[in-house]
Design a protein around this motif. Structure first.
Motif, PDB file in Angstrom:
ATOM      1  N   ASN A  44      20.217 -16.835   9.096  1.00  0.00           N
ATOM      2  CA  ASN A  44      19.114 -17.157   9.989  1.00  0.00           C
ATOM      3  C   ASN A  44      17.909 -16.341   9.565  1.00  0.00           C
ATOM      4  O   ASN A  44      18.014 -15.129   9.366  1.00  0.00           O
ATOM      5  N   THR A  45      16.747 -16.986   9.426  1.00  0.00           N
ATOM      6  CA  THR A  45      15.560 -16.260   8.975  1.00  0.00           C
ATOM      7  C   THR A  45      15.153 -15.168   9.952  1.00  0.00           C
ATOM      8  O   THR A  45      14.501 -14.199   9.566  1.00  0.00           O
ATOM      9  N   ALA A  46      15.554 -15.314  11.224  1.00  0.00           N
ATOM     10  CA  ALA A  46      15.218 -14.286  12.210  1.00  0.00           C
ATOM     11  C   ALA A  46      16.056 -13.028  12.025  1.00  0.00           C
ATOM     12  O   ALA A  46      15.673 -11.940  12.449  1.00  0.00           O
ATOM     13  N   ALA A 177       6.525 -19.117  -3.410  1.00  0.00           N
ATOM     14  CA  ALA A 177       7.124 -20.183  -2.616  1.00  0.00           C
ATOM     15  C   ALA A 177       8.338 -20.802  -3.297  1.00  0.00           C
ATOM     16  O   ALA A 177       8.377 -20.934  -4.520  1.00  0.00           O
ATOM     17  N   ARG A 178       9.320 -21.164  -2.484  1.00  0.00           N
ATOM     18  CA  ARG A 178      10.515 -21.858  -2.970  1.00  0.00           C
ATOM     19  C   ARG A 178      10.703 -23.122  -2.130  1.00  0.00           C
ATOM     20  O   ARG A 178      11.628 -23.202  -1.312  1.00  0.00           O
ATOM     21  N   PRO A 179       9.810 -24.107  -2.297  1.00  0.00           N
ATOM     22  CA  PRO A 179       9.818 -25.272  -1.405  1.00  0.00           C
ATOM     23  C   PRO A 179      11.094 -26.100  -1.438  1.00  0.00           C
ATOM     24  O   PRO A 179      11.557 -26.563  -0.391  1.00  0.00           O
ATOM     25  N   ASN A 180      11.661 -26.312  -2.622  1.00  0.00           N
ATOM     26  CA  ASN A 180      12.856 -27.147  -2.705  1.00  0.00           C
ATOM     27  C   ASN A 180      14.043 -26.491  -2.008  1.00  0.00           C
ATOM     28  O   ASN A 180      14.752 -27.126  -1.226  1.00  0.00           O
ATOM     29  N   GLU A 181      14.229 -25.213  -2.289  1.00  0.00           N
ATOM     30  CA  GLU A 181      15.326 -24.489  -1.652  1.00  0.00           C
ATOM     31  C   GLU A 181      15.091 -24.355  -0.151  1.00  0.00           C
ATOM     32  O   GLU A 181      16.001 -24.548   0.650  1.00  0.00           O
ATOM     33  N   THR A 182      13.861 -24.023   0.233  1.00  0.00           N
ATOM     34  CA  THR A 182      13.546 -23.817   1.642  1.00  0.00           C
ATOM     35  C   THR A 182      13.798 -25.064   2.470  1.00  0.00           C
ATOM     36  O   THR A 182      14.434 -25.012   3.534  1.00  0.00           O
ATOM     37  N   MET A 183      13.333 -26.202   2.015  1.00  0.00           N
ATOM     38  CA  MET A 183      13.437 -27.420   2.814  1.00  0.00           C
ATOM     39  C   MET A 183      14.799 -28.094   2.706  1.00  0.00           C
ATOM     40  O   MET A 183      15.305 -28.642   3.693  1.00  0.00           O
ATOM     41  N   MET A 254       8.193 -22.106   4.650  1.00  0.00           N
ATOM     42  CA  MET A 254       8.317 -21.375   3.387  1.00  0.00           C
ATOM     43  C   MET A 254       7.965 -19.908   3.572  1.00  0.00           C
ATOM     44  O   MET A 254       8.590 -19.033   2.972  1.00  0.00           O
ATOM     45  N   GLN A 255       6.977 -19.646   4.400  1.00  0.00           N
ATOM     46  CA  GLN A 255       6.601 -18.264   4.687  1.00  0.00           C
ATOM     47  C   GLN A 255       7.772 -17.522   5.346  1.00  0.00           C
ATOM     48  O   GLN A 255       8.101 -16.400   4.959  1.00  0.00           O
ATOM     49  N   ASN A 256       8.393 -18.154   6.333  1.00  0.00           N
ATOM     50  CA  ASN A 256       9.532 -17.531   7.012  1.00  0.00           C
ATOM     51  C   ASN A 256      10.673 -17.250   6.038  1.00  0.00           C
ATOM     52  O   ASN A 256      11.306 -16.189   6.089  1.00  0.00           O
ATOM     53  N   ALA A 257      10.947 -18.221   5.166  1.00  0.00           N
ATOM     54  CA  ALA A 257      12.040 -18.060   4.208  1.00  0.00           C
ATOM     55  C   ALA A 257      11.743 -16.931   3.222  1.00  0.00           C
ATOM     56  O   ALA A 257      12.628 -16.139   2.881  1.00  0.00           O
ATOM     57  N   THR A 258      10.493 -16.852   2.760  1.00  0.00           N
ATOM     58  CA  THR A 258      10.103 -15.802   1.820  1.00  0.00           C
ATOM     59  C   THR A 258      10.202 -14.422   2.464  1.00  0.00           C
ATOM     60  O   THR A 258      10.721 -13.474   1.868  1.00  0.00           O
ATOM     61  N   GLU A 259       9.722 -14.307   3.694  1.00  0.00           N
ATOM     62  CA  GLU A 259       9.769 -13.023   4.399  1.00  0.00           C
ATOM     63  C   GLU A 259      11.209 -12.618   4.708  1.00  0.00           C
ATOM     64  O   GLU A 259      11.553 -11.434   4.624  1.00  0.00           O
ATOM     65  N   ALA A 260      12.044 -13.600   5.035  1.00  0.00           N
ATOM     66  CA  ALA A 260      13.449 -13.299   5.323  1.00  0.00           C
ATOM     67  C   ALA A 260      14.164 -12.798   4.073  1.00  0.00           C
ATOM     68  O   ALA A 260      14.947 -11.837   4.118  1.00  0.00           O
ATOM     69  N   ASN A 267      22.558  -4.197   0.416  1.00  0.00           N
ATOM     70  CA  ASN A 267      23.973  -4.462   0.639  1.00  0.00           C
ATOM     71  C   ASN A 267      24.229  -5.960   0.796  1.00  0.00           C
ATOM     72  O   ASN A 267      25.172  -6.509   0.204  1.00  0.00           O
ATOM     73  N   GLN A 268      23.383  -6.644   1.582  1.00  0.00           N
ATOM     74  CA  GLN A 268      23.550  -8.078   1.785  1.00  0.00           C
ATOM     75  C   GLN A 268      23.225  -8.861   0.516  1.00  0.00           C
ATOM     76  O   GLN A 268      23.861  -9.875   0.218  1.00  0.00           O
ATOM     77  N   LYS A 269      22.247  -8.384  -0.241  1.00  0.00           N
ATOM     78  CA  LYS A 269      21.927  -9.039  -1.514  1.00  0.00           C
ATOM     79  C   LYS A 269      23.111  -8.966  -2.467  1.00  0.00           C
ATOM     80  O   LYS A 269      23.427  -9.928  -3.171  1.00  0.00           O
ATOM     81  N   GLN A 270      23.780  -7.817  -2.491  1.00  0.00           N
ATOM     82  CA  GLN A 270      24.933  -7.641  -3.365  1.00  0.00           C
ATOM     83  C   GLN A 270      26.081  -8.553  -2.939  1.00  0.00           C
ATOM     84  O   GLN A 270      26.778  -9.131  -3.781  1.00  0.00           O
TER      85      GLN A 270
END
Length: 300
Positions: A44-46, A177-183, A254-260, A267-270
């Protein structure tokens, strides 16, 4: 909630006082498809450092009303949603059942948003009155108390592959921006009001199949080959055009996805990397990987 764990209350649709079920705002079949085609966990982006197992839901409908919507959701999955997101077709024939289902999705989202808008004065009085009246019209339609939804319009925009971008919107540059992945790899639904442009709508992204229900259309809105009629029709994922306040929501997503993504802990990235490694070479066949590649190849 009683001792049996059941939730009693007034059904948002029929208004009967009864046991309420956990109702999905966006149909569960969409969340199921997202999970099925995801390489790793859904986030969740939140709260990007946590994972989720399901989409947004609330105790909203009684069993009878929940079952009523489920029938239309099954038809939607077979006729439009699955063929589109799985790349099986780009042209879809439909009848009045699609219109009913789209109305039910936007109504659910609008109803939930009004629970926040009314007490917290989120929007101006003109917009609020329009949204309240629209919710009533849609509810009566869903209960078969009327045969239309007045001037309210349902539109579907198929968010196709983005091949070029330039400039900066909402603080996100085309390079970020990652429009394809985001949408294509997300699900969301909310109501928005452009009170300057006099356009009020609920927008629901279902893995690139974007439903926009307009409660009020401003004079500068231009929509081509997106409208869904209340009857027999055809809609295609091609030759569509949108000049609309709703287009700004794509940049917002896209902004929300980038900021998230930037807020994820190391740790979560790993953990995400480890999940990808477990998939192995099969990852190249996944929809998520194809969207990632398409984002890398965008002309900027």
């Amino acid at each position: 909630m009683d001792d049996m764990g059941e939730h009693f209350g007034k059904c948002a649709l029929c208004w009967n006082e009864t046991v309420l079920e956990l109702s999905h705002i966006v149909p569960k079949l969409v969340i199921r498809e997202l999970k099925k085609t995801s390489v790793g966990a859904i986030r969740n982006t939140a709260n990007p450092n946590g994972t989720v197992q399901d989409g947004e839901k609330d105790y909203m409908l009684c069993g009878d009303c929940e079952d009523l919507f489920n029938v239309y959701e099954t038809e939607f999955a077979k006729a439009v949603f699955h063929p589109y997101v799985r790349g099986e077709s780009d042209t879809f024939n439909y009848d009045e059942k699609l219109f009913y289902l789209l109305t039910s999705i936007s109504w659910r989202s609008l109803y939930q948003d009004l629970l926040d808008f009314v007490p917290n004065h989120v929007v101006g009085i003109d917009a609020l009155e329009c949204l309240i009246e629209s919710e009533k019209i849609m509810r009566d339609f869903l209960l078969h108390k009327r045969t239309d939804i007045g001037t309210i319009e349902n539109h579907i925009f198929f968010f196709d592959q983005v091949i070029s971008m330039e400039g900066t919107e909402h603080g996100i540059s085309s390079a970020e921006a990652r429009p394809n992945e985001t949408m294509h790899r997300s699900v969301s639904s909310y109501t928005s009001c452009d009170e300057v442009g006099n356009t009020y709508f609920t927008i629901t992204n279902m893995m690139g199949l974007v439903l926009i229900t307009y409660y009020k259309l401003g004079p500068n809105e231009r929509l081509v080959n997106t409208k869904v009629v209340n009857g027999i029709g055809t809609i295609a994922a091609k030759n569509q055009q949108m000049q609309s306040s709703a287009c700004g929501e794509f940049s917002y997503m896209m902004q929300n996805a980038t900021e998230a993504a930037s807020s994820m802990s190391e740790n979560q990235k790993q953990k995400a990397i480890e999940r990808i490694k477990k998939v192995g070479e099969d990852i190249v066949n996944s929809a998520a990987y194809k969207d990632w590649v398409n984002d890398q190849n965008i002309k900027r």
